[in-house]
Write a protein that holds these residues in place. Structure first.
Motif, PDB file in Angstrom:
ATOM      1  N   LEU A  82      42.113 -34.346  28.334  1.00 18.64           N
ATOM      2  CA  LEU A  82      41.207 -33.856  29.369  1.00 18.64           C
ATOM      3  C   LEU A  82      39.789 -34.376  29.200  1.00 18.64           C
ATOM      4  O   LEU A  82      39.077 -34.592  30.172  1.00 18.64           O
ATOM      5  CB  LEU A  82      41.202 -32.322  29.339  1.00 18.64           C
ATOM      6  N   LYS A  83      39.370 -34.576  27.973  1.00 12.74           N
ATOM      7  CA  LYS A  83      37.999 -34.973  27.702  1.00 12.74           C
ATOM      8  C   LYS A  83      37.879 -36.491  27.630  1.00 12.74           C
ATOM      9  O   LYS A  83      38.811 -37.194  27.266  1.00 12.74           O
ATOM     10  CB  LYS A  83      37.521 -34.373  26.379  1.00 12.74           C
ATOM     11  N   LEU A  84      36.691 -36.971  27.986  1.00 17.28           N
ATOM     12  CA  LEU A  84      36.377 -38.382  27.810  1.00 17.28           C
ATOM     13  C   LEU A  84      35.769 -38.564  26.424  1.00 17.28           C
ATOM     14  O   LEU A  84      35.089 -37.674  25.918  1.00 17.28           O
ATOM     15  CB  LEU A  84      35.371 -38.834  28.871  1.00 17.28           C
ATOM     16  N   ASP A  85      35.994 -39.728  25.832  1.00 16.37           N
ATOM     17  CA  ASP A  85      35.351 -39.948  24.539  1.00 16.37           C
ATOM     18  C   ASP A  85      33.902 -40.377  24.755  1.00 16.37           C
ATOM     19  O   ASP A  85      33.453 -40.611  25.876  1.00 16.37           O
ATOM     20  CB  ASP A  85      36.136 -40.957  23.686  1.00 16.37           C
ATOM     21  N   ASN A  86      33.148 -40.487  23.680  1.00 17.38           N
ATOM     22  CA  ASN A  86      31.712 -40.742  23.773  1.00 17.38           C
ATOM     23  C   ASN A  86      31.393 -42.006  24.553  1.00 17.38           C
ATOM     24  O   ASN A  86      30.490 -42.033  25.394  1.00 17.38           O
ATOM     25  CB  ASN A  86      31.113 -40.851  22.362  1.00 17.38           C
ATOM     26  N   SER A  87      32.126 -43.079  24.260  1.00 14.75           N
ATOM     27  CA  SER A  87      31.828 -44.349  24.915  1.00 14.75           C
ATOM     28  C   SER A  87      32.138 -44.297  26.409  1.00 14.75           C
ATOM     29  O   SER A  87      31.400 -44.871  27.225  1.00 14.75           O
ATOM     30  CB  SER A  87      32.625 -45.484  24.253  1.00 14.75           C
ATOM     31  N   GLU A  88      33.210 -43.588  26.784  1.00 15.53           N
ATOM     32  CA  GLU A  88      33.579 -43.492  28.202  1.00 15.53           C
ATOM     33  C   GLU A  88      32.531 -42.728  29.004  1.00 15.53           C
ATOM     34  O   GLU A  88      32.086 -43.174  30.066  1.00 15.53           O
ATOM     35  CB  GLU A  88      34.944 -42.817  28.340  1.00 15.53           C
ATOM     36  N   ILE A  89      32.124 -41.563  28.492  1.00 12.39           N
ATOM     37  CA  ILE A  89      31.164 -40.759  29.243  1.00 12.39           C
ATOM     38  C   ILE A  89      29.803 -41.435  29.269  1.00 12.39           C
ATOM     39  O   ILE A  89      29.074 -41.359  30.268  1.00 12.39           O
ATOM     40  CB  ILE A  89      31.069 -39.326  28.669  1.00 12.39           C
ATOM     41  N   LEU A  90      29.420 -42.118  28.202  1.00 17.29           N
ATOM     42  CA  LEU A  90      28.139 -42.830  28.197  1.00 17.29           C
ATOM     43  C   LEU A  90      28.151 -43.945  29.235  1.00 17.29           C
ATOM     44  O   LEU A  90      27.161 -44.132  29.964  1.00 17.29           O
ATOM     45  CB  LEU A  90      27.871 -43.406  26.803  1.00 17.29           C
ATOM     46  N   ALA A  91      29.255 -44.677  29.327  1.00 17.79           N
ATOM     47  CA  ALA A  91      29.354 -45.749  30.316  1.00 17.79           C
ATOM     48  C   ALA A  91      29.245 -45.203  31.741  1.00 17.79           C
ATOM     49  O   ALA A  91      28.536 -45.753  32.591  1.00 17.79           O
ATOM     50  CB  ALA A  91      30.678 -46.508  30.141  1.00 17.79           C
ATOM     51  N   ILE A  92      29.932 -44.072  32.014  1.00 13.09           N
ATOM     52  CA  ILE A  92      29.895 -43.473  33.354  1.00 13.09           C
ATOM     53  C   ILE A  92      28.484 -42.995  33.690  1.00 13.09           C
ATOM     54  O   ILE A  92      27.982 -43.210  34.806  1.00 13.09           O
ATOM     55  CB  ILE A  92      30.908 -42.325  33.458  1.00 13.09           C
ATOM     56  N   CYS A  93      27.814 -42.361  32.735  1.00 10.79           N
ATOM     57  CA  CYS A  93      26.445 -41.884  32.971  1.00 10.79           C
ATOM     58  C   CYS A  93      25.502 -43.053  33.242  1.00 10.79           C
ATOM     59  O   CYS A  93      24.636 -42.977  34.126  1.00 10.79           O
ATOM     60  CB  CYS A  93      25.959 -41.079  31.768  1.00 10.79           C
ATOM     61  N   LYS A  94      25.662 -44.138  32.508  1.00  6.93           N
ATOM     62  CA  LYS A  94      24.816 -45.312  32.709  1.00  6.93           C
ATOM     63  C   LYS A  94      25.024 -45.919  34.093  1.00  6.93           C
ATOM     64  O   LYS A  94      24.074 -46.325  34.768  1.00  6.93           O
ATOM     65  CB  LYS A  94      25.108 -46.359  31.626  1.00  6.93           C
ATOM     66  N   ILE A  95      26.285 -45.973  34.521  1.00  6.27           N
ATOM     67  CA  ILE A  95      26.587 -46.514  35.852  1.00  6.27           C
ATOM     68  C   ILE A  95      25.971 -45.637  36.930  1.00  6.27           C
ATOM     69  O   ILE A  95      25.391 -46.130  37.902  1.00  6.27           O
ATOM     70  CB  ILE A  95      28.115 -46.628  36.051  1.00  6.27           C
ATOM     71  N   VAL A 107      21.362 -36.395  40.839  1.00  7.96           N
ATOM     72  CA  VAL A 107      21.849 -37.169  39.700  1.00  7.96           C
ATOM     73  C   VAL A 107      21.833 -36.332  38.426  1.00  7.96           C
ATOM     74  O   VAL A 107      22.792 -36.342  37.647  1.00  7.96           O
ATOM     75  CB  VAL A 107      21.011 -38.451  39.517  1.00  7.96           C
ATOM     76  N   GLN A 108      20.745 -35.588  38.203  1.00  9.18           N
ATOM     77  CA  GLN A 108      20.657 -34.763  36.998  1.00  9.18           C
ATOM     78  C   GLN A 108      21.748 -33.702  36.988  1.00  9.18           C
ATOM     79  O   GLN A 108      22.350 -33.412  35.940  1.00  9.18           O
ATOM     80  CB  GLN A 108      19.285 -34.108  36.907  1.00  9.18           C
ATOM     81  N   LEU A 130      21.196 -40.024  24.358  1.00 11.26           N
ATOM     82  CA  LEU A 130      21.308 -41.446  24.672  1.00 11.26           C
ATOM     83  C   LEU A 130      20.881 -41.779  26.100  1.00 11.26           C
ATOM     84  O   LEU A 130      20.552 -42.919  26.396  1.00 11.26           O
ATOM     85  CB  LEU A 130      22.757 -41.916  24.440  1.00 11.26           C
ATOM     86  N   ILE A 131      20.905 -40.787  26.991  1.00  7.32           N
ATOM     87  CA  ILE A 131      20.524 -41.064  28.387  1.00  7.32           C
ATOM     88  C   ILE A 131      19.242 -40.330  28.786  1.00  7.32           C
ATOM     89  O   ILE A 131      18.789 -40.471  29.919  1.00  7.32           O
ATOM     90  CB  ILE A 131      21.655 -40.669  29.356  1.00  7.32           C
ATOM     91  N   ARG A 132      18.659 -39.579  27.874  1.00 10.58           N
ATOM     92  CA  ARG A 132      17.522 -38.724  28.218  1.00 10.58           C
ATOM     93  C   ARG A 132      16.351 -39.510  28.796  1.00 10.58           C
ATOM     94  O   ARG A 132      15.774 -39.165  29.817  1.00 10.58           O
ATOM     95  CB  ARG A 132      17.077 -37.937  26.989  1.00 10.58           C
ATOM     96  N   ASN A 133      15.978 -40.607  28.143  1.00 14.71           N
ATOM     97  CA  ASN A 133      14.818 -41.376  28.588  1.00 14.71           C
ATOM     98  C   ASN A 133      15.063 -42.015  29.948  1.00 14.71           C
ATOM     99  O   ASN A 133      14.189 -41.989  30.829  1.00 14.71           O
ATOM    100  CB  ASN A 133      14.476 -42.461  27.558  1.00 14.71           C
ATOM    101  N   GLU A 134      16.252 -42.579  30.131  1.00 19.12           N
ATOM    102  CA  GLU A 134      16.579 -43.226  31.409  1.00 19.12           C
ATOM    103  C   GLU A 134      16.636 -42.205  32.534  1.00 19.12           C
ATOM    104  O   GLU A 134      16.196 -42.472  33.657  1.00 19.12           O
ATOM    105  CB  GLU A 134      17.909 -43.964  31.292  1.00 19.12           C
ATOM    106  N   ALA A 135      17.167 -41.007  32.242  1.00 18.58           N
ATOM    107  CA  ALA A 135      17.220 -39.960  33.261  1.00 18.58           C
ATOM    108  C   ALA A 135      15.814 -39.483  33.620  1.00 18.58           C
ATOM    109  O   ALA A 135      15.518 -39.199  34.792  1.00 18.58           O
ATOM    110  CB  ALA A 135      18.066 -38.791  32.760  1.00 18.58           C
ATOM    111  N   PHE A 136      14.922 -39.407  32.615  1.00 21.39           N
ATOM    112  CA  PHE A 136      13.546 -38.963  32.872  1.00 21.39           C
ATOM    113  C   PHE A 136      12.811 -39.937  33.778  1.00 21.39           C
ATOM    114  O   PHE A 136      12.053 -39.545  34.664  1.00 21.39           O
ATOM    115  CB  PHE A 136      12.802 -38.813  31.542  1.00 21.39           C
ATOM    116  N   HIS A 137      13.031 -41.231  33.577  1.00 17.64           N
ATOM    117  CA  HIS A 137      12.328 -42.257  34.350  1.00 17.64           C
ATOM    118  C   HIS A 137      13.130 -42.729  35.577  1.00 17.64           C
ATOM    119  O   HIS A 137      12.794 -43.751  36.176  1.00 17.64           O
ATOM    120  CB  HIS A 137      12.008 -43.466  33.462  1.00 17.64           C
TER     121      HIS A 137
END
Length: 317
Positions: A82-95, A107-108, A130-137
């Motif tokens: 059911l869960k995504l692993d770290n790399s999968e969820i990070l990739a989706i958030c970045k996209i 988006v937030q 890992l996404i905090r700075n990109e989400a802030f800006h």
């Protein structure tokens, strides 16, 4: 604790352990082994099932006890993780952040839900960091339109083959025009969601330079000022159905028009950039690092893209 309850707990734990080890559990054999009824064994199996359902929320791994008719018994089957692993969820958030398709607030909210629902609690804070700075800006699109619910409504109209009526802000003269449409697809490209649809109103169609049943028109969803799903349905024969995947290969630039074939020479550094940008592209020839390429595209948007490539592309036809 009385002996009956202790015996039941022992049976359930033993059944669970054996299921995890890949054994097949036969109710009749187990009932005879433990000196209980088959109904008792069934209740034990149901207890294991209930435990696995509850444990899925913690581990993210969904297991199920199923009856295997070939083996004539119950066995453990891992349905899915059911869960995504770290790399999968990070990739989706970045996209999602890079797409810049929605307002910052939307988006937030999406990011929070993705991380909360799809990442084990122990890793959630790590992904957020890992996404905090990109989400802030994050820079939201300038149109400022909230249209995510509209995407769902359009999707339902497509699924049910229902006509829609829209008030659409036209780009060329900033006028709001009314259109009656047969919606067939929702596409996303470079910051915007688009509706692909056939114009149903004949009088409107007559004023278009290039339009017929083979070539749909394209509308930016954020420019749809209002929309109404009509009770009226449309029908496209199966042999003439709109194939979204095939259309998407040829509509890279979100301009409507006829299906055309373009041929050019490419002398840039990476031919794969061209092949990725134009999924229908075919290499006809290659000589000294210069590729002759042919592709099928809808509309004239390809012209602007070719000019933007400078000296690396030379148009042949």
């Amino acid at each position: 604790m009385d002996d009956d309850k202790r015996d039941k707990i022992s049976r359930v734990l033993q059944l669970y352990t054996r299921l995890c080890e890949g054994e097949v559990i036969n109710k009749a054999n187990e009932a005879q082994k433990y000196g209980v009824t088959e109904r008792s064994i069934q209740r034990d199996i149901d207890d294991v099932r209930a435990f696995l359902d509850n444990d899925a929320e913690r581990t993210g791994i969904v297991n199920s006890v199923i009856y295997d008719y070939k083996s004539r018994g119950y066995k453990l089957d891992q349905v899915y993780n059911l869960k995504l692993d770290n790399s999968e969820i990070l990739a989706i958030c970045k996209i999602l952040l890079e797409a810049r398709a929605f307002s910052k607030e939307v988006v937030q909210e999406m990011l929070d839900k993705l991380i909360s629902c799809c990442v084990p609690k122990s890793n959630q804070e790590r992904v957020k960091d890992l996404i905090r700075n990109e989400a802030f800006h994050y820079i939201e699109p300038r149109h400022g339109s909230e249209f995510i619910d509209k995407i769902w409504d359009i999707g339902q109209a497509i699924r049910e083959s229902k006509l829609i009526e829209v008030d659409y802000l036209r780009l060329k003269d900033k006028q709001v025009v009314k259109r009656k449409l047969r919606p067939v697809a929702i596409l996303f490209s470079e910051y915007y969601f688009y509706l692909t649809a056939f114009i149903d109103d004949k009088e409107t169609r007559d004023h278009f330079d290039v339009i017929n049943d083979s070539f749909p028109t394209i509308y930016r969803i954020d420019r749809i000022q209002s929309m109404k799903i009509l009770d009226e349905k449309f029908h496209i024969p199966y042999s003439s159905r709109f194939e979204e995947g095939e259309f998407r290969k040829r509509i890279q630039f979100m301009y409507g028009g006829r299906l055309e074939r373009v041929k050019f020479e490419y002398s840039g550094l990476d031919i794969n950039c061209i092949l990725d940008r134009l999924p229908t592209a075919q290499i006809l020839d290659e000589h000294d690092g210069v590729y002759t390429v042919q592709a099928e595209v809808f509309g004239k948007g390809i012209d602007m893209w070719l000019r933007s490539q400078g000296d690396s592309i030379k148009l042949i036809a």
